[in-house]
Design an enzyme around this catalytic site. Sequence first.
Site, PDB file in Angstrom:
ATOM      1  N   GLU A 295       0.742  -1.218   0.062  1.00 18.80           N
ATOM      2  CA  GLU A 295      -0.032  -0.036   0.088  1.00 18.80           C
ATOM      3  C   GLU A 295       0.787   1.152   0.095  1.00 18.80           C
ATOM      4  O   GLU A 295       1.642   1.497   0.812  1.00 18.80           O
ATOM      5  CB  GLU A 295      -1.007   0.064   1.105  1.00 18.80           C
ATOM      6  CG  GLU A 295      -2.263   0.836   1.082  1.00 18.80           C
ATOM      7  CD  GLU A 295      -3.036   0.749  -0.091  1.00 18.80           C
ATOM      8  OE1 GLU A 295      -3.693   1.668  -0.193  1.00 18.80           O
ATOM      9  OE2 GLU A 295      -3.170  -0.348  -0.600  1.00 18.80           O
ATOM     10  N   GLU A 325      -0.769   9.679  -5.837  1.00 17.26           N
ATOM     11  CA  GLU A 325       0.407   8.698  -5.863  1.00 17.26           C
ATOM     12  C   GLU A 325       0.629   8.033  -7.476  1.00 17.26           C
ATOM     13  O   GLU A 325       1.860   7.872  -7.782  1.00 17.26           O
ATOM     14  CB  GLU A 325       0.169   7.501  -5.047  1.00 17.26           C
ATOM     15  CG  GLU A 325      -0.023   7.900  -3.501  1.00 17.26           C
ATOM     16  CD  GLU A 325      -0.901   7.558  -2.565  1.00 17.26           C
ATOM     17  OE1 GLU A 325      -1.353   8.320  -1.613  1.00 17.26           O
ATOM     18  OE2 GLU A 325      -1.708   6.587  -3.044  1.00 17.26           O
ATOM     19  N   ASP A 479      -7.234   3.007   2.649  1.00 14.50           N
ATOM     20  CA  ASP A 479      -6.823   1.476   3.378  1.00 14.50           C
ATOM     21  C   ASP A 479      -7.863   0.715   3.427  1.00 14.50           C
ATOM     22  O   ASP A 479      -7.630  -0.647   3.115  1.00 14.50           O
ATOM     23  CB  ASP A 479      -6.151   1.993   4.846  1.00 14.50           C
ATOM     24  CG  ASP A 479      -5.117   2.818   4.871  1.00 14.50           C
ATOM     25  OD1 ASP A 479      -4.208   2.575   4.136  1.00 14.50           O
ATOM     26  OD2 ASP A 479      -5.153   4.069   5.652  1.00 14.50           O
TER      27      ASP A 479
END
Length: 500
Positions: A295, A325, A479
Amino acid sequence: MWKTAAVVVLFAFTLGYLIQSHSHLPSHVLGYFSVSNSLKPEETNPTPHVFEEAIASAWEALISAPVHQWKRIAVGVNACVDVVVSGVRLLEALALAPGRGSDHEVLESQEDLMEAFLHFMERGAAAERFFTDKDVFLSIAQAAAKDPSAQLYVGGNAALMGQKFASYPQVTVLLCGPIGPKLHQLLVDEIIVPPESLQETDEFHLILEYQTGEQLGVTKAPQANRFIFSHDVSNGRMSALETLAASVEEFQPDLVVLSGLHMMEGMGKELWKERLEQAVVAISDVRNHVPIHLELASMTDQDYMSSIMQEVIPIVNSIGLNEQELLFFSQAGRGPHWELTTWDGSPDVGRVSDILLWILKQHGRSDPSSEADLTRIHFHTLSYHILATVDGYWGNQVAAVAAGARVASCQACGVQAVDVQKVILKSPTEFYSSYSEPREQLKLDPNKPVTFWSRDNVTFYMTPVLVCKQPLRTVGLGDAISAEGLLYSEMMSDEFQRPL
């Protein structure tokens, strides 16, 4: 009547043509047809929430558990206590003058904090930074603690994903990370913490949240999000990585989930370079026995990101990341659309598809002769999610991407099931499979809301997100999305059946 019949005949002809023209897709995908001639929301939504109701209902029909489910998951290595406060109220309490926003790779002062917060608030984007001065950080933390609305939660990607995994009774979870007394108290009892991970003090991260339309000075937030910062030495060194690697042999997990690499960025190049080499050794000890999901999180150092791309990405099987990201990944590697400085609103689906394909080609196993392990990427942004997988390695991905989108809606609104009164569709309803030719024009069908397309031997699964209008909490959504997607995924390869 004849008009209706003509439409039915035309649709049947189109359906047959599309299935035939997409015959190269995996057989499990052909059973789910979603490239449709659906109308736009405004054309099919004569009453409020019809579009959202159709999507939520379709998700429930699509989401089913995989045949082979994970039973034991080892997670590490970043864990902390999140102190969640209103970013606007905290910065006003610090009596800082809101000027112009500006990004900083690391924060060295209260003024840096204000500028970085405004920079990301203006874009409605999440970010995380390291605060170098321990004393100044503690003074800000004390001011945050005085806020009567401040709340303490489990924090850190690993701990948050561990909590989500542990909510499923069939899964046993091992969590390795710096676990202090307060965090240990906040964790659910079902999580196993090895004695080596326990420490006398907690690591605290400050989470500065803001809501849609909230204003600080002249800066106004276009959407709800958060800015995270900390002075975190234990997580910054990934001190629990060796504990995680050593625990794998005894715990015998079906899956290893790794996070926290972004925390090392604030250590400086000499330190992170040495520690990253040690991390690669630890991961390599595990990779041939157990599938690994990595992750990712917010980073700013392109040299560091490039090192992760070259050394870590090829030795994991799956990664999860958001739009910032993903773009930074491409910028660091001079990939597709790297010249973009930022996304202009919601990321273009075609551009995202281009970058995902490039990652799997350059750093993954889209070429069967490649020695890389990466075969799956779970991308998430506010309005839609995409799962991209190399054909033949992963199953149940229609359910997995839908489950990730569903949990995003539910967790943001603080509900157990999607409440169509509290959400809104912001996803594009028409888009392309690539930003450049050759490309395929695609449309969203609310009754079959997972759209798929194939490029080479990579299949893309895209679903909209029903965005919470008034989110109660934004921290940990990424998450939860990745964890939920993994819980509904299964590996189709038997290459990990060898004993440790």
